[in-house]
Motif scaffolding. Structure first.
Motif, PDB file in Angstrom:
ATOM      1  N   LEU A 200      57.523  16.813  93.322  1.00 22.18           N
ATOM      2  CA  LEU A 200      57.576  17.946  92.388  1.00 22.18           C
ATOM      3  C   LEU A 200      56.583  17.779  91.245  1.00 22.18           C
ATOM      4  N   GLY A 201      56.190  16.539  90.985  1.00 23.83           N
ATOM      5  CA  GLY A 201      55.309  16.287  89.836  1.00 23.83           C
ATOM      6  C   GLY A 201      56.055  16.480  88.521  1.00 23.83           C
ATOM      7  N   LEU A 202      57.352  16.138  88.525  1.00 24.89           N
ATOM      8  CA  LEU A 202      58.183  16.304  87.329  1.00 24.89           C
ATOM      9  C   LEU A 202      58.871  14.993  86.981  1.00 24.89           C
ATOM     10  N   ARG A 203      59.216  14.847  85.682  1.00 24.81           N
ATOM     11  CA  ARG A 203      59.898  13.617  85.275  1.00 24.81           C
ATOM     12  C   ARG A 203      61.261  13.868  84.648  1.00 24.81           C
ATOM     13  N   LEU A 204      61.532  15.134  84.274  1.00 20.96           N
ATOM     14  CA  LEU A 204      62.764  15.415  83.523  1.00 20.96           C
ATOM     15  C   LEU A 204      63.569  16.518  84.203  1.00 20.96           C
ATOM     16  N   PHE A 205      64.518  16.140  85.015  1.00 25.40           N
ATOM     17  CA  PHE A 205      65.318  17.166  85.704  1.00 25.40           C
ATOM     18  C   PHE A 205      66.642  16.568  86.149  1.00 25.40           C
ATOM     19  N   ASN A 206      67.541  17.427  86.629  1.00 24.44           N
ATOM     20  CA  ASN A 206      68.746  16.886  87.247  1.00 24.44           C
ATOM     21  C   ASN A 206      69.028  17.554  88.584  1.00 24.44           C
ATOM     22  N   ILE A 207      69.924  16.905  89.340  1.00 26.37           N
ATOM     23  CA  ILE A 207      70.237  17.331  90.698  1.00 26.37           C
ATOM     24  C   ILE A 207      71.750  17.468  90.809  1.00 26.37           C
ATOM     25  N   GLY A 229      70.920  19.853  79.993  1.00 21.08           N
ATOM     26  CA  GLY A 229      71.495  19.438  78.713  1.00 21.08           C
ATOM     27  C   GLY A 229      71.691  17.924  78.695  1.00 21.08           C
ATOM     28  N   TYR A 230      70.641  17.191  78.307  1.00 22.53           N
ATOM     29  CA  TYR A 230      70.705  15.721  78.363  1.00 22.53           C
ATOM     30  C   TYR A 230      71.719  15.133  77.386  1.00 22.53           C
ATOM     31  N   GLY A 231      72.150  15.943  76.412  1.00 22.73           N
ATOM     32  CA  GLY A 231      73.155  15.458  75.464  1.00 22.73           C
ATOM     33  C   GLY A 231      74.427  15.040  76.183  1.00 22.73           C
ATOM     34  N   MET A 233      74.432  13.458  79.066  1.00 18.07           N
ATOM     35  CA  MET A 233      74.141  12.294  79.924  1.00 18.07           C
ATOM     36  C   MET A 233      74.555  11.018  79.165  1.00 18.07           C
ATOM     37  N   PRO A 234      75.360  10.147  79.804  1.00 17.28           N
ATOM     38  CA  PRO A 234      75.781   8.940  79.093  1.00 17.28           C
ATOM     39  C   PRO A 234      74.567   8.099  78.685  1.00 17.28           C
ATOM     40  N   GLY A 235      74.573   7.648  77.452  1.00 19.87           N
ATOM     41  CA  GLY A 235      73.512   6.745  76.966  1.00 19.87           C
ATOM     42  C   GLY A 235      72.171   7.418  76.781  1.00 19.87           C
ATOM     43  N   TYR A 236      72.173   8.734  76.528  1.00 20.13           N
ATOM     44  CA  TYR A 236      70.886   9.441  76.480  1.00 20.13           C
ATOM     45  C   TYR A 236      69.950   8.912  75.393  1.00 20.13           C
ATOM     46  N   GLU A 237      70.540   8.390  74.294  1.00 21.66           N
ATOM     47  CA  GLU A 237      69.669   7.924  73.197  1.00 21.66           C
ATOM     48  C   GLU A 237      68.750   6.800  73.691  1.00 21.66           C
ATOM     49  N   HIS A 238      69.354   5.808  74.386  1.00 15.15           N
ATOM     50  CA  HIS A 238      68.546   4.676  74.850  1.00 15.15           C
ATOM     51  C   HIS A 238      67.613   5.091  75.964  1.00 15.15           C
ATOM     52  N   VAL A 239      68.125   5.915  76.858  1.00 17.76           N
ATOM     53  CA  VAL A 239      67.303   6.323  78.007  1.00 17.76           C
ATOM     54  C   VAL A 239      66.043   7.048  77.513  1.00 17.76           C
ATOM     55  N   PHE A 240      66.240   7.952  76.545  1.00 19.65           N
ATOM     56  CA  PHE A 240      65.076   8.689  76.045  1.00 19.65           C
ATOM     57  C   PHE A 240      64.139   7.823  75.221  1.00 19.65           C
ATOM     58  N   THR A 241      64.719   6.906  74.440  1.00 22.47           N
ATOM     59  CA  THR A 241      63.863   6.023  73.644  1.00 22.47           C
ATOM     60  C   THR A 241      62.983   5.200  74.585  1.00 22.47           C
TER      61      THR A 241
END
Ligand SMILES: O=P(O)(O)O[C@H]1[C@H](O)[C@@H](OP(=O)(O)O)[C@H](OP(=O)(O)O)[C@@H](OP(=O)(O)O)[C@H]1O
Ligand SMILES: Nc1ncnc2c1ncn2[C@@H]1O[C@H](COP(=O)(O)OP(=O)(O)O)[C@@H](O)[C@H]1O
Ligand SMILES: [Mg+2]
Length: 263
Positions: A200-207, A229-231, A233-241
């Motif tokens: 897909l050439g994408l990095r930010l999505f869900n299934i 809505g990544y908010g 997703m468990p642990g989104y702060e660390h994953v995004f950092t």
């Protein structure tokens, strides 16, 4: 960063901006994002996957794009070999006005353009798989219950249903049949996410993924969303950092390579 841009269809403006600002990192290009905004193209890449020997199989329910007169839908469904019940999904993925059609006649009440998808029994549990670059997180949500032969023969018509698997429908703490609740195997998710990121050439999505009821390793992808809505997703702060830092490092290396290549 790109989420607000999704409301605009301004490829020229985007390309111009990209040319004049080469220092800006593009997380995901608008052309690739568009694939996920339409339910006809959304699952195309999943259906092309052949994950042989990957701790399970992943497919897409049999589906049909319909944009004809509603009276011709029953014949089109028969020709395509789709089995009832069918989930009717508006073509534009932003609309969540879904319905379940139990019988052939009721199909004429639907409003194209839409995608008709075979309903797959999955024990009422759905797996939401979040992807952020190389990172993967999965949560369990409640979903529609199984439909058996009795339900099919006792029901007729089109039943509209609201957002069944929304965040409030979390099934994390529920007392579930372990065969239904068991998360999809990690190696399968890793290869699935890697393949989809690449294709897909994408990095930010869900299934949205379900396990066919009565099987251990037969999975179906029924929906995908760009920048969900990544908010939730468990642990989104660390994953995004970590994701943003990894971008920074890649960019730094790219520039370093560029500079030393020049010198
Ligand atoms: O596709 P659009 O129209 O943007 O709507 C989205 C999707 O329905 C999301 O579901 P999905 O996760 O299937 O993408 C949903 O998250 P949840 O289902 O997690 O609640 C979002 O809720 P909010 O994040 O609350 O806006 C909602 O705004
Ligand atoms: N093919 C299917 N088989 C079984 N259940 C489905 C199927 N498609 C959708 N559903 C159910 O309907 C819900 C909404 O469908 P989905 O395609 O995810 O649309 P939305 O864009 O509203 O999230 C899913 O979370 C799942 O509970
Ligand atoms: Mg969904």
């Amino acid at each position: 960063m790109l989420k607000p841009l999704l409301n605009f269809s301004l490829p020229d403006m985007f390309n111009e901006y990209r040319e004049t600002h080469p220092e800006v990192t593009v997380l995901d290009p608008p052309g690739a994002i568009e694939h996920l905004l339409n339910r006809q193209s959304m699952l195309q890449e999943v259906s092309k996957l052949d994950l042989a020997d990957c701790h399970g199989k992943v497919g897409v329910p049999k589906q049909l794009f319909v944009n004809t007169d509603p009276s011709s839908i029953p014949a089109a469904v028969t020709r395509a070999g789709l089995s009832l019940p069918l989930v009717a999904k508006p073509l534009v993925a932003k609309s969540h006005e879904l319905s379940l059609a139990y019988d052939q006649n009721s199909l004429t009440k639907l409003e194209p353009p839409l995608v008709l998808q075979e309903f797959v029994n999955h024990g009422g549990v759905l797996f939401k798989v979040y992807i952020v670059g190389d990172a993967i997180r999965v949560v369990r949500r409640f979903s529609l219950p199984n439909v058996d032969a009795g339900d099919l023969s006792n029901n007729a018509g089109v039943f509209r249903f609201p957002r069944v698997s929304c965040a409030a429908a979390t099934a994390e703490d529920a007392d579930l049949d372990p065969h239904v609740a068991e998360l999809p195997p990690r190696p399968l998710l890793e290869i699935l996410a890697r393949e989809l990121r690449r294709r897909l050439g994408l990095r930010l999505f869900n299934i949205d993924m379900i396990r066919e009821h009565g099987t251990r390793d037969r999975f179906y992808v029924i929906d995908m969303n760009y920048f969900p809505g990544y908010g939730k997703m468990p642990g989104y702060e660390h994953v995004f950092t970590d994701f943003l830092l990894s971008l920074d490092q890649k960019e730094y290396k790219r520039r370093l390579g560029y500079t030393s290549g020049e010198g």
